[in-house]
Design a protein around this motif. Structure first.
Motif, PDB file in Angstrom:
ATOM      1  N   ASP A 137       8.572   7.214  -1.145  1.00 42.28           N
ATOM      2  CA  ASP A 137       7.473   7.058  -0.202  1.00 42.28           C
ATOM      3  C   ASP A 137       8.097   6.879   1.178  1.00 42.28           C
ATOM      4  OD1 ASP A 137       5.373   6.084   1.498  1.00 42.28           O
ATOM      5  OD2 ASP A 137       4.242   5.552  -0.306  1.00 42.28           O
TER       6      ASP A 137
ATOM      7  N   LYS B  96       0.818  -1.226   0.000  1.00 41.24           N
ATOM      8  CA  LYS B  96       0.000   0.000   0.000  1.00 41.24           C
ATOM      9  C   LYS B  96       0.848   1.272   0.000  1.00 41.24           C
ATOM     10  CE  LYS B  96      -3.938  -2.282   1.955  1.00 41.24           C
ATOM     11  NZ  LYS B  96      -4.743  -2.576   3.080  1.00 41.24           N
ATOM     12  N   ARG B  97       2.105   1.157  -0.441  1.00 41.32           N
ATOM     13  CA  ARG B  97       2.973   2.335  -0.553  1.00 41.32           C
ATOM     14  C   ARG B  97       3.299   2.563  -2.025  1.00 41.32           C
ATOM     15  NH1 ARG B  97       7.489   1.670   4.083  1.00 41.32           N
ATOM     16  NH2 ARG B  97       8.075   3.740   3.355  1.00 41.32           N
ATOM     17  N   MET B  98       3.619   3.804  -2.357  1.00 43.18           N
ATOM     18  CA  MET B  98       3.945   4.151  -3.732  1.00 43.18           C
ATOM     19  C   MET B  98       5.344   3.653  -4.092  1.00 43.18           C
ATOM     20  SD  MET B  98       2.439   8.011  -4.112  1.00 43.18           S
ATOM     21  CE  MET B  98       3.588   8.635  -2.913  1.00 43.18           C
TER      22      MET B  98
ATOM     23  N   GLN C 128       3.556   3.648  -9.456  1.00 41.73           N
ATOM     24  CA  GLN C 128       3.519   4.985 -10.046  1.00 41.73           C
ATOM     25  C   GLN C 128       4.255   4.963 -11.384  1.00 41.73           C
ATOM     26  OE1 GLN C 128       1.908   7.620  -8.081  1.00 41.73           O
ATOM     27  NE2 GLN C 128       1.310   5.632  -7.243  1.00 41.73           N
TER      28      GLN C 128
ATOM     29  N   ASN D  78       1.636   0.367  -4.662  1.00 47.59           N
ATOM     30  CA  ASN D  78       0.826   1.285  -5.454  1.00 47.59           C
ATOM     31  C   ASN D  78       1.759   1.841  -6.538  1.00 47.59           C
ATOM     32  OD1 ASN D  78      -0.744   3.313  -6.497  1.00 47.59           O
ATOM     33  ND2 ASN D  78      -1.041   4.392  -4.564  1.00 47.59           N
TER      34      ASN D  78
ATOM     35  N   GLN E 286       3.024  -4.514  -8.472  1.00 50.39           N
ATOM     36  CA  GLN E 286       1.632  -4.280  -8.061  1.00 50.39           C
ATOM     37  C   GLN E 286       1.060  -5.517  -7.376  1.00 50.39           C
ATOM     38  OE1 GLN E 286      -1.056  -3.376 -11.281  1.00 50.39           O
ATOM     39  NE2 GLN E 286      -2.425  -2.263  -9.910  1.00 50.39           N
TER      40      GLN E 286
END
Length: 193
Positions: free
Chosen positions: A155, A123-125, A148, A146, A141
């Motif tokens: 992050d 759940k982190r970029m 990008q 998350n 993913q």
């Protein structure tokens, strides 16, 4: 002195490892002289991609995370066995230990994948290798990140990037985070960037 630990898995990409060595080394000699790099792997001699061999300072089993301030992880090639070691439990636990202490972790290209596999990117970029037909961003993913669509992602304490082209930028960003923007700009300038 800020101690940077370069974590090498079999099949590591030599260019991606070398930017951490050079930027941290240039800072030790020409910058604010507050950084020193140490290397580690599962064996004393780690064979990288394209037949490169590198003698490390420490074996992974000998490390105490408290002795280091930063973790740097270059990517590598599947064809040379990168994921065989990068996904081993001790490799992943070392990443988790650095993250638990809020220490900076910087990766280049597929170096983001063991970070994600360790669970700390859930759940982190983040980003990773994205060349056409590459499955690496999809894997990132699937491991909970998350993803990008940008060359370098920060992050909190973790830097990820998407290709060898971002390597120097990641190493200089890491230097900025552990010293200062002024110092990192000085090193970039005297290195010719």
């Amino acid at each position: 002195m800020k101690k940077v630990l370069l974590l090498l898995a079999k099949g590591f990409e030599s260019f991606e490892a070398s930017v951490f060595i050079d930027v941290i080394g240039w800072n030790l000699v020409e910058g604010d002289q507050t950084t020193k790099l140490y290397s580690c792997g599962f064996t004393k001699e780690v064979q990288g991609s394209f037949g490169i061999r590198f003698n490390v300072d420490y074996l992974i089993g000998e490390l105490n995370v408290n002795d280091f301030d930063v973790l740097a992880i270059p990517g590598g090639f599947e064809e040379y066995g990168f994921y065989e070691e990068a996904y081993l439990p001790k490799f992943l636990e070392l990443i988790r230990d650095f993250d638990r202490q809020g220490k900076t972790i910087a990766s280049i290209c597929v170096g983001a994948l063991p970070i994600a596999k360790s669970g700390v990117l859930n759940k982190r970029m983040a980003t990773t290798y994205n060349h056409k037909n590459s499955i690496r961003q999809k894997q990132l993913q699937e491991m909970g990140a998350n993803v990008q669509n940008t060359p370098i992602v920060i992050d909190k304490n973790i830097i990820t990037s998407w290709s060898p082209a971002t390597a120097t930028g990641v190493a200089l960003l890491l230097l900025k985070m552990i010293t200062s923007e002024e110092n990192a700009n000085k090193i970039a300038e005297i290195m010719g960037f």
